[in-house]
Design an enzyme around this catalytic site. Structure first.
Site, PDB file in Angstrom:
ATOM      1  N   GLY A  33      -8.112 -11.144  15.375  1.00 20.34           N
ATOM      2  CA  GLY A  33      -9.259 -12.526  15.715  1.00 20.34           C
ATOM      3  C   GLY A  33      -9.206 -12.258  14.234  1.00 20.34           C
ATOM      4  N   GLY A 101      -7.986 -12.289  24.499  1.00 18.47           N
ATOM      5  CA  GLY A 101      -6.442 -12.613  24.230  1.00 18.47           C
ATOM      6  C   GLY A 101      -6.393 -13.616  23.987  1.00 18.47           C
ATOM      7  N   GLU A 109      -5.807  -4.341  22.209  1.00 16.55           N
ATOM      8  CA  GLU A 109      -7.318  -4.486  22.666  1.00 16.55           C
ATOM      9  C   GLU A 109      -7.749  -4.085  23.164  1.00 16.55           C
ATOM     10  OE1 GLU A 109      -7.372  -8.134  19.618  1.00 16.55           O
ATOM     11  OE2 GLU A 109      -7.791  -9.006  21.771  1.00 16.55           O
TER      12      GLU A 109
END
Ligand code: 5RP
Length: 238
Positions: A33, A101, A109
């Protein structure tokens, strides 16, 4: 006059503070991310300055970035002893439970967070919420086979918990979004998740659910980038 820093600056601040916890010789779980990206870049700086670490990436995107930074990566099938995993989150509640998510990498993760001796979560201040749910849907990774039946059962569990809401198949470019493991993501939109632990357990009992984006009782340290600097919270126990 005070200026408001953009969220990106706050993400960077939290990520760089987390990298201060990394020690020479450690194995590091590398999240996915835009916040985790700053963590990988900061680790890259340290590696170039002589820090020896190895990484376990949670996505192809993170693996590529880490390699470009000169970070050595461990293979998927190696037995990892991850010292510290550092990752972002979509929401954090006051008990440090998470929704993750948003980027679709929740399965890897969660595997990496569960394998780590210490899990550090890095967010900007906007991710803090009084309760999970509401503005951000809960991503649930499901097997493609029978996904409509799985969807029905997820809705039934949500209704039984009194959360109601709607389940939507995540799409990308007009097609179902597929995770790196080849699964679909169902985004469950509910106003509020009052019992994240019970809900996570019950959802994971549905055949076809591969994993949920609820990370309950996994955070060891939360680092929040704020306009004033960073705030650090340590979990009472794991
Ligand atoms: C990806 C994730 C991310 O950690 C989460 O979506 C937060 O992302 P960002 O740091 O870009 O806000 O769970 O699956």
């Amino acid at each position: 006059m005070t200026t408001t820093e953009p969220a990106d600056q706050l993400k960077r601040r939290a990520a760089e503070a987390a990298v201060g916890h990394v020690r020479h010789g450690q194995i590091i779980g590398l999240g996915t991310g835009s916040t985790a990206k700053y963590m990988v870049l900061a680790l890259g700086d340290k590696v170039r300055a002589g820090l020896a670490i190895k990484g376990v990436p949670t996505s192809t995107e993170t693996a590529e970035l880490a390699r470009s930074q000169g970070i050595e990566l461990l293979n998927h099938d190696q037995a990892w002893q991850i010292d510290v995993a550092i990752d972002g989150a979509d929401q954090v509640d006051p008990q440090l439970n998470l929704i993750k998510g948003g980027g679709g990498a929740l399965l890897r993760e969660k595997i990496v967070a569960a394998a780590a001796r210490q899990f550090i979560v890095v967010v900007d201040a906007s991710k803090r919420v009084p309760a999970l749910g509401g503005a951000f849907p809960l991503p649930i990774e499901v097997a493609v086979f029978g996904w409509r039946s799985t969807e029905r059962q997820i809705q039934a569990v949500s209704d039984a918990f009194g959360y109601g809401g709607t389940v939507l198949l995540r799409e990308k470019d007009g097609q179902p979004f597929q995770t790196e493991a080849g699964n679909y993501i169902l985004d469950l939109h509910v106003p509020r998740i009052d019992d994240p632990a019970g809900f996570e357990t019950r959802l994971n009992e549905i055949p076809g659910v591969v994993e949920t984006g609820l990370f309950v009782g996994r955070t060891d340290i939360l680092i929040v980038g704020t306009q004033q600097g960073i705030e650090v919270r340590q979990a009472e126990r794991r």
